[in-house]
Structure formats: structure tokens, C-alpha cells
Design a protein around this motif. Structure first.
Motif, PDB file in Angstrom:
ATOM      1  N   ASN A  46      28.585   8.418  28.833  1.00  0.00           N
ATOM      2  CA  ASN A  46      29.932   8.583  29.363  1.00  0.00           C
ATOM      3  C   ASN A  46      30.350   7.403  30.250  1.00  0.00           C
ATOM      4  N   ILE A  47      29.468   6.429  30.442  1.00  0.00           N
ATOM      5  CA  ILE A  47      29.751   5.281  31.299  1.00  0.00           C
ATOM      6  C   ILE A  47      30.037   4.071  30.423  1.00  0.00           C
ATOM      7  N   GLN A  48      31.171   3.412  30.681  1.00  0.00           N
ATOM      8  CA  GLN A  48      31.497   2.246  29.875  1.00  0.00           C
ATOM      9  C   GLN A  48      31.152   0.930  30.564  1.00  0.00           C
ATOM     10  N   ASP A  49      30.990   0.952  31.881  1.00  0.00           N
ATOM     11  CA  ASP A  49      30.614  -0.267  32.590  1.00  0.00           C
ATOM     12  C   ASP A  49      30.169   0.110  33.988  1.00  0.00           C
ATOM     13  N   LYS A  50      29.587  -0.837  34.717  1.00  0.00           N
ATOM     14  CA  LYS A  50      29.162  -0.577  36.081  1.00  0.00           C
ATOM     15  C   LYS A  50      29.200  -1.864  36.891  1.00  0.00           C
ATOM     16  N   PHE A  51      29.199  -1.698  38.215  1.00  0.00           N
ATOM     17  CA  PHE A  51      29.193  -2.857  39.102  1.00  0.00           C
ATOM     18  C   PHE A  51      28.581  -2.451  40.426  1.00  0.00           C
ATOM     19  N   THR A  52      28.222  -3.441  41.226  1.00  0.00           N
ATOM     20  CA  THR A  52      27.684  -3.193  42.554  1.00  0.00           C
ATOM     21  C   THR A  52      28.700  -3.672  43.576  1.00  0.00           C
ATOM     22  N   ASP A  53      29.030  -2.789  44.506  1.00  0.00           N
ATOM     23  CA  ASP A  53      29.958  -3.141  45.583  1.00  0.00           C
ATOM     24  C   ASP A  53      29.218  -4.094  46.522  1.00  0.00           C
ATOM     25  N   GLU A  54      29.719  -5.298  46.673  1.00  0.00           N
ATOM     26  CA  GLU A  54      29.034  -6.307  47.481  1.00  0.00           C
ATOM     27  C   GLU A  54      28.982  -5.949  48.957  1.00  0.00           C
ATOM     28  N   SER A  55      30.020  -5.253  49.465  1.00  0.00           N
ATOM     29  CA  SER A  55      30.039  -4.934  50.897  1.00  0.00           C
ATOM     30  C   SER A  55      29.091  -3.792  51.258  1.00  0.00           C
ATOM     31  N   SER A  84      40.276  -2.701  46.027  1.00  0.00           N
ATOM     32  CA  SER A  84      39.357  -3.823  45.806  1.00  0.00           C
ATOM     33  C   SER A  84      39.746  -4.495  44.497  1.00  0.00           C
ATOM     34  N   GLU A  85      40.040  -5.763  44.586  1.00  0.00           N
ATOM     35  CA  GLU A  85      40.460  -6.506  43.394  1.00  0.00           C
ATOM     36  C   GLU A  85      39.410  -7.546  43.039  1.00  0.00           C
ATOM     37  N   GLN A  86      39.532  -8.066  41.850  1.00  0.00           N
ATOM     38  CA  GLN A  86      38.656  -9.147  41.382  1.00  0.00           C
ATOM     39  C   GLN A  86      37.178  -8.748  41.363  1.00  0.00           C
ATOM     40  N   ILE A  87      36.893  -7.499  41.067  1.00  0.00           N
ATOM     41  CA  ILE A  87      35.508  -7.047  40.913  1.00  0.00           C
ATOM     42  C   ILE A  87      35.047  -7.476  39.524  1.00  0.00           C
ATOM     43  N   VAL A  88      33.849  -8.031  39.443  1.00  0.00           N
ATOM     44  CA  VAL A  88      33.290  -8.394  38.140  1.00  0.00           C
ATOM     45  C   VAL A  88      32.162  -7.409  37.834  1.00  0.00           C
ATOM     46  N   THR A  89      32.264  -6.753  36.690  1.00  0.00           N
ATOM     47  CA  THR A  89      31.274  -5.735  36.303  1.00  0.00           C
ATOM     48  C   THR A  89      30.052  -6.387  35.677  1.00  0.00           C
ATOM     49  N   GLY A  91      29.175  -5.909  32.784  1.00  0.00           N
ATOM     50  CA  GLY A  91      29.583  -6.277  31.429  1.00  0.00           C
ATOM     51  C   GLY A  91      30.453  -7.527  31.392  1.00  0.00           C
ATOM     52  N   GLY A  92      30.698  -8.131  32.580  1.00  0.00           N
ATOM     53  CA  GLY A  92      31.489  -9.350  32.643  1.00  0.00           C
ATOM     54  C   GLY A  92      32.992  -9.124  32.669  1.00  0.00           C
ATOM     55  N   ASN A  93      33.420  -7.874  32.869  1.00  0.00           N
ATOM     56  CA  ASN A  93      34.852  -7.552  32.922  1.00  0.00           C
ATOM     57  C   ASN A  93      35.362  -7.627  34.355  1.00  0.00           C
ATOM     58  N   GLN A 111      40.762  -0.049  36.974  1.00  0.00           N
ATOM     59  CA  GLN A 111      41.537  -0.538  35.835  1.00  0.00           C
ATOM     60  C   GLN A 111      40.962  -1.896  35.432  1.00  0.00           C
ATOM     61  N   PHE A 112      40.656  -2.012  34.148  1.00  0.00           N
ATOM     62  CA  PHE A 112      40.168  -3.286  33.630  1.00  0.00           C
ATOM     63  C   PHE A 112      41.330  -4.256  33.522  1.00  0.00           C
ATOM     64  N   LEU A 113      41.145  -5.454  33.985  1.00  0.00           N
ATOM     65  CA  LEU A 113      42.163  -6.484  33.874  1.00  0.00           C
ATOM     66  C   LEU A 113      41.955  -7.208  32.541  1.00  0.00           C
ATOM     67  N   ASN A 114      43.004  -7.753  32.003  1.00  0.00           N
ATOM     68  CA  ASN A 114      42.945  -8.494  30.733  1.00  0.00           C
ATOM     69  C   ASN A 114      42.574  -7.608  29.545  1.00  0.00           C
ATOM     70  N   TRP A 115      42.782  -6.306  29.666  1.00  0.00           N
ATOM     71  CA  TRP A 115      42.575  -5.407  28.533  1.00  0.00           C
ATOM     72  C   TRP A 115      43.934  -5.055  27.955  1.00  0.00           C
ATOM     73  N   MET A 116      43.953  -4.707  26.708  1.00  0.00           N
ATOM     74  CA  MET A 116      45.204  -4.357  26.047  1.00  0.00           C
ATOM     75  C   MET A 116      45.818  -3.081  26.640  1.00  0.00           C
ATOM     76  N   ASP A 117      44.982  -2.106  26.985  1.00  0.00           N
ATOM     77  CA  ASP A 117      45.531  -0.861  27.534  1.00  0.00           C
ATOM     78  C   ASP A 117      45.643  -0.961  29.051  1.00  0.00           C
ATOM     79  N   SER A 118      46.431  -0.087  29.620  1.00  0.00           N
ATOM     80  CA  SER A 118      46.597  -0.087  31.075  1.00  0.00           C
ATOM     81  C   SER A 118      45.982   1.161  31.687  1.00  0.00           C
ATOM     82  N   HIS A 119      45.079   1.805  30.949  1.00  0.00           N
ATOM     83  CA  HIS A 119      44.462   3.039  31.441  1.00  0.00           C
ATOM     84  C   HIS A 119      43.657   2.774  32.710  1.00  0.00           C
ATOM     85  N   LYS A 120      43.614   3.807  33.524  1.00  0.00           N
ATOM     86  CA  LYS A 120      42.736   3.803  34.687  1.00  0.00           C
ATOM     87  C   LYS A 120      41.588   4.757  34.357  1.00  0.00           C
TER      88      LYS A 120
END
Length: 125
Positions: A46-55, A84-89, A91-93, A111-120
């Protein structure tokens, strides 16, 4: 002559007859471990990507569940407690995350940036 079980062959083995099964505690442990593995696999699926919060060093997971109920609020940054903006996952997104507190819970959407859809998508730690 000896009294032999008629179902045994001349080697003393049972030919095709059901053998008695003995209960083993390890079988039960394996059963429950398999359930835990299945639950982990379902969660991972059910997870499409992940990231670590730097702070905070928290691991964040972006689910596959699109949430479109907050599209109007998404556009109004004043309604969000944390942005929080400009987070890099992993997966490189690139992702934008917005969080707000409501009804005693914290809701975070990504919300993924540079994706065709605007889903959150729902983000969780």
C-alpha cells in the motif's frame, strides 16, 4: 509369526494410509509469524514511496490512497500547520507535504511534483 498391522508393508511403513499427526508448538508459532509477514507485505504493497524527514529523522510513508477531499484547503497554505516543500523521496521523486491537526489527530498529505496527476496521498510516520 508376528502380529502385523495389515496396512504396513514388509518394511514396516504405512502404505498410503493416513498417519497420525502430532501437535507441535512450533507449527503454531510459524502460523502466527506468517500472519505478521502477510500484514507487513500488505502494508508495503500500500506504500508507493517513502522519505526521511531531515529535521526529525522520522521515516515517512506515502500511501497509494489518493485523498481528494482536501483539494480546496490544499491551495490555502494558511490552513496548514506545517508545510514542507522540496522533499526528495527514496524513489527520487519530489514531494510537498502539508500537515494539519483536526479532531485530535494529525492529517498529513503529500503531493508529488512533476507528476501528471494532482492527487494528494496520505503520508504517515
Amino acid at each position: 509369526s508376528e502380529n502385523k498391522d495389515p496396512s504396513e508393508n514388509h518394511y514396516g511403513h504405512n502404505d498410503g494410509e493416513e498417519e497420525e499427526e502430532y501437535y507441535d508448538d512450533e507449527d503454531e508459532e510459524d502460523y502466527y509469524e506468517d500472519d505478521e509477514d502477510d500484514a507487513e507485505e500488505e502494508a508495503e504493497a500500500n506504500i508507493q514511496d517513502k522519505f526521511t524527514d531531515e529535521s526529525s529523522a522520522d521515516a515517512w510513508f506515502i500511501s497509494n490512497d489518493a485523498v481528494d477531499d482536501y483539494d480546496d484547503q490544499w491551495e490555502n497554505d494558511e490552513q496548514w500547520d506545517q508545510i514542507s516543500e522540496q522533499i526528495v523521496t527514496l524513489g527520487g521523486n519530489q514531494v510537498t507535504r502539508k500537515c494539519l491537526h483536526m479532531w485530535g489527530h494529525r492529517l498529513c498529505l503529500c503531493q508529488f511534483l512533476n507528476w501528471m496527476d494532482s492527487h494528494k496521498y496520505k503520508c504517515t510516520t
